[in-house]
Design a protein around this motif. Structure first.
Motif, mmCIF file in Angstrom:
data_model
loop_
_atom_site.group_PDB
_atom_site.id
_atom_site.type_symbol
_atom_site.label_atom_id
_atom_site.label_comp_id
_atom_site.label_asym_id
_atom_site.label_seq_id
_atom_site.Cartn_x
_atom_site.Cartn_y
_atom_site.Cartn_z
ATOM 1 N N GLN A 34 0.866 -1.191 0.000
ATOM 2 C CA GLN A 34 0.000 0.000 0.000
ATOM 3 C C GLN A 34 0.897 1.233 0.000
ATOM 4 N N GLN A 49 0.539 5.554 -0.168
ATOM 5 C CA GLN A 49 -0.378 6.690 -0.072
ATOM 6 C C GLN A 49 0.400 7.998 -0.077
ATOM 7 N N PHE A 70 -0.371 12.264 0.798
ATOM 8 C CA PHE A 70 -1.272 13.267 1.384
ATOM 9 C C PHE A 70 -0.685 14.654 1.155
ATOM 10 N N LEU A 94 -5.929 12.909 1.253
ATOM 11 C CA LEU A 94 -5.343 11.838 0.421
ATOM 12 C C LEU A 94 -5.468 12.222 -1.050
ATOM 13 N N TYR A 116 -3.369 10.500 -3.516
ATOM 14 C CA TYR A 116 -3.025 9.332 -4.359
ATOM 15 C C TYR A 116 -2.894 8.109 -3.469
ATOM 16 N N GLU A 117 -3.413 6.961 -3.967
ATOM 17 C CA GLU A 117 -3.287 5.702 -3.232
ATOM 18 C C GLU A 117 -3.312 4.541 -4.226
ATOM 19 N N THR A 118 -2.462 3.535 -3.961
ATOM 20 C CA THR A 118 -2.500 2.297 -4.758
ATOM 21 C C THR A 118 -2.060 1.127 -3.895
ATOM 22 N N THR A 119 -2.657 -0.014 -4.159
ATOM 23 C CA THR A 119 -2.220 -1.278 -3.526
ATOM 24 C C THR A 119 -1.576 -2.210 -4.566
ATOM 25 N N TRP A 127 2.168 8.267 -9.429
ATOM 26 C CA TRP A 127 1.264 9.436 -9.307
ATOM 27 C C TRP A 127 1.644 10.451 -10.357
ATOM 28 N N ASN A 134 -5.144 15.576 -8.621
ATOM 29 C CA ASN A 134 -6.062 15.194 -7.554
ATOM 30 C C ASN A 134 -7.462 15.449 -8.080
ATOM 31 N N TRP A 190 4.270 10.968 1.968
ATOM 32 C CA TRP A 190 3.960 9.601 1.506
ATOM 33 C C TRP A 190 4.115 8.602 2.645
ATOM 34 N N TYR A 191 3.358 7.507 2.539
ATOM 35 C CA TYR A 191 3.396 6.416 3.507
ATOM 36 C C TYR A 191 3.387 5.095 2.724
#
Length: 806
Positions: A739, A741, A743, A749, A751-754, A764, A768, A780-781
């Motif tokens: 995962q 992410q 912010f 948030l 952008y997010e992808t798994t 990204w 947005n 980012w995380y």
């Protein structure tokens, strides 16, 4: 005169020493006058063991042939001259056609305008006389007197109008039909005691043919010399420089462009040719040991102004070049019988005047004649007679270079039988050359008449020194067919048996072992199927029987035990043989019998020999020995766990063995060495099998843990210029969970992808809700896990900041 001086120019090839080069000194000279186009040859005309030199050619008035005979009496040259009016010779050859031990000269040409092929006899005054009865009433291009079918009678082989014909008794037989033959040579190419034929077919795809003699005047072209670039053959000389049992040949001629072509030919299952000396045109050549060092050398003459002595075929380590201006002919012979080849040269002064110069070989090396062969046997095989012998020996030359001569006589009147180059009168060679039997060690005579015969086997080295047995003949006997005794024997392999009778001397011969010598009782060891001949000596003993023993060797099953067995220290030895063996017995020297079973198991503590003995179902005793060697085996690996980062290498290490095998082999630089370098991309367990030269082996496991690496940029510029427009993630391995992410500063948030593949390939794009995100700082995380359980980090952390700048 400069024409009578031999001028040596030494050419040193590489680092070769010329210390062994030929040393020739002028000894004598004789004026030769009034002869046109002279030829010459060495031959012992008066059976005094010394070679005489015959110079012959047309007289100045062209009325006939002049013979100038230079009698060699212990190196004292005395000349005599004879003119035979009306005789014109196109070819002259040395022979003993009536086989009385005195040399004759066979010729083809014309006499008193009549074409003929005949021979000249020589009287005690060394005068020649033409035979009253010609052999043929026409001339031929070439001819040879040979016993081609081994029936003890000389046959005549001729070449006329490109057709080869053999004459035997009153019969004639054309050979090689539908082929136009240009040149003819005779040699025992297969070393089987039968004379084979070499012939050329000009303007054909295959220029040189080898016709193998099958006996009974049957020939097979089993060998062919394929030389696409040899277009004209000038000559062949033979000798021995390889270890093969067959003669080696030196061929010389020209290729299609008119350039020199010279080749060394080796005969085996196939014929191989090595081209050599391609800058030298050759008109005459001889293979012999000129410097008495035991090796075969090569003498060449280019027919113009240069001659060459080349030491040691095929390396040609030393080359002696000498001036041959005005030289017409060169002929070699050991005319002073000191063991070294000397020579005579005929030098032209004008068309009718020549200077005959004799050069002695002053090399200091002692060169004795080779020793005679041992274990000579003369045995009857049905209605044939086999004369066989073992190797001769020589202090200088290899045994393989020795050739052989055979004198074969009827005992009742000493009539010479078969073809030979040994004079029965002088027991020396008629003329200097290799032995007529060449490199074979047996001679078979077919359909020979019953009676007593005498034979002697001589040896000739490659300097043409001969040993002919010092006058000692051996007696052999051919009995009537009724006296033949045929016996069939079945013997166990390796067993011994005596054949013969006490008080009855026999010659013995084996078709697999050759001549076995003279014995009353022969101790024979059975090694394989064989035919053994035992022939009584003396016709009066024929009632004892000429033995033919057909031996069939049986052995049954082999125990198939190893000759040597390495056993790991501390482990049991286990060996098993087939249940078909009867009364098996295993034993050692120290412990005696240790088992009577078909298998044996015990713990060896020291090196020893294990013996096995049993009987086969055929009644043969079989034995076997196994050398048992306990082996200390201490193998291992230096470490069982290594940690590296992705992309790094590590050297693994094993020890204690001779052979190593690492698996999996992928990512190793060499999986067969003790210390391979590994570069795995993920955690990998390597298994190494360590073994010695025997049966000892162990396996060990080595784990290499690979720390996976992830990265993400801290700046990107999604402005559409094609450079750094997307924020991508770099991962060294695809995670099993993932995962990612991003912010904005407000905690929204964006952008997010798994999908790790999406993060690495698309990432990204800086928007947005489909609107361009503003410049600024973003957070980012990441979280996830690799297949090996390692958590996913980017830049060594699970969170971080990045800047978006358009």
């Amino acid at each position: 005169m400069t024409s009578t001086r031999l001028i040596f120019v030494l050419l040193i090839l590489g680092l070769a020493s010329v210390a062994s080069a030929q040393q020739y000194q002028k000894v004598d000279s004789i004026d030769v006058e009034g002869i046109r186009n002279p030829e010459m040859m060495w031959i012992d005309l008066n059976a005094d063991r010394f070679y005489d030199l015959v110079v012959y050619g047309q007289d100045s008035a062209k009325t006939g042939t002049i013979f100038k005979v230079i009698n060699n009496g212990r190196a004292e040259f005395v000349a005599s001259e004879q003119l035979i009016t009306g005789l014109f010779i196109s070819q002259l050859k040395r022979t003993d056609i009536d086989r009385n031990g005195i040399a004759e000269l066979a010729f083809t040409g014309t006499f008193e305008l009549t074409p003929l092929t005949s021979f000249l006899t020589v009287d005690s005054l060394l005068n020649f006389n033409i035979s009253a009865e010609p052999i043929l009433n026409y001339t031929v291009s070439d001819f040879f007197f040979e016993d081609l079918d081994n029936d003890t009678q000389l046959d005549l082989l001729t070449l006329k109008d490109s057709i080869v014909t053999v004459f035997s008794g009153n019969d004639s037989l054309p050979l090689f039909q539908n082929k136009k033959v240009g040149q003819l040579y005779v040699s025992d190419l297969q070393s089987d005691g039968l004379k084979d034929i070499i012939y050329t077919t000009p303007n054909a795809d295959t220029l040189v043919h080898f016709a193998t003699n099958l006996g009974n005047f049957e020939w097979a072209s089993t060998l062919q010399l394929k030389t696409n670039d040899l277009k004209q053959l000038s000559g062949i000389t033979q000798g021995k420089w390889t270890e093969s049992p067959f003669p080696d040949l030196f061929l010389f001629g020209e290729d299609g462009d008119g350039s020199a072509w010279n080749g060394l030919v080796t005969i085996g299952d196939t014929v191989t040719t090595e081209k050599v000396l391609d800058s030298i045109f050759v008109s005459d050549a001889l293979v012999a040991d000129f410097n008495s060092n035991g090796s075969s050398d090569l003498w060449l003459f280019n027919g113009n102004d240069k001659g060459y002595f080349m030491d040691s075929i095929p390396t040609f380590s030393d080359v002696v070049l000498y001036d041959t201006a005005d030289v017409v002919h060169t002929a070699f012979a050991d005319w002073n019988l000191n063991g070294h080849l000397d020579f005579a040269q005929l030098l032209r002064e004008d068309s009718l005047h020549f200077d005959l110069v004799f050069f002695g070989n002053d090399i200091e090396t002692q060169n004795e004649a080779p020793g005679g062969p041992s274990n000579r046997s003369g045995v009857q095989a049905r209605d044939n007679l086999i004369i066989a012998w073992k190797n001769g020996t020589d202090d200088l030359a290899r045994d393989s270079t020795i050739t052989y001569e055979l004198i074969f006589l009827k005992a009742e009147d000493s009539t010479q039988v078969g073809n030979t180059n040994i004079s029965a009168a002088s027991r020396n060679l008629f003329f200097p050359t290799n032995g007529f039997q060449e490199y074979t060690r047996h001679k078979m005579f077919y359909a020979i008449e019953p009676g007593d015969y005498l034979f002697a086997v001589g040896t000739v080295d490659n300097a043409f020194n001969s040993d002919t047995g010092n006058g000692n003949y051996s007696l052999c006997t051919v009995c009537e067919t009724k006296d033949l005794v045929v016996v069939n024997e079945t013997l166990c392999r390796g067993s011994e048996k005596y054949f013969g009778e006490i008080g009855v001397e026999r010659y013995w011969y084996s078709t697999t072992k050759g001549a076995l010598g003279q014995h009353e009782m022969l101790n024979y060891v059975a090694e394989g199927n064989d035919t053994l001949y035992g022939s009584v000596i003396g016709f009066e003993n024929c009632h004892f029987g000429q033995l033919e023993i057909n031996i069939r060797v049986i052995s049954g099953d082999s125990p198939n035990l190893p000759n040597e067995l390495f056993v790991c220290s501390g482990e049991d030895l286990n060996l098993t043989v087939s249940d078909s063996f009867i009364n098996p017995e295993w034993s050692t020297w120290d412990n005696g019998v240790i088992s009577n079973e078909h298998s044996v198991t015990y713990l060896p503590t020291e090196e020893h020999t294990l013996f096995f003995e049993a009987e086969t179902t055929q009644g043969c005793t079989v034995t076997s020995q196994v050398r048992v060697v306990p082996v200390m085996f201490e193998a291992g690996v230096a470490d069982t766990l290594y940690n590296i980062q992705y992309g790094q290498t590590v050297q693994l290490e094993a020890y204690g063995g001779v052979f190593y095998e690492w698996t999996p082999a992928i990512s190793l630089d060499d999986p067969t060495i003790a210390t391979p370098v590994a570069q795995p991309t993920e955690n990998t367990t390597y298994v190494v099998t360590i073994s010695n030269r025997g049966t000892c082996s162990e396996q060990f496991s080595v784990m290499v843990e690979v720390e996976q690496v992830g990265n993400v940029a801290n700046l990107f510029s999604p402005n559409g210029d094609g450079n750094n427009d997307n924020l991508l993630v770099f991962l060294t391995q695809k995670p099993v969970s993932f995962q990612f992410q991003i912010f904005n500063r407000s905690g929204v948030l964006v952008y997010e992808t798994t999908n790790s593949t999406e993060a690495m390939q698309t990432g990204w794009d800086g928007t947005n809700n489909n609107q361009p995100a503003p410049n600024g700082t973003y957070y980012w995380y990441v979280k996830g896990e690799y297949p090996n359980g390692q958590s996913v980090d980017l830049n060594g952390s699970k969170k971080g900041t990045l800047s978006l700048i358009r």
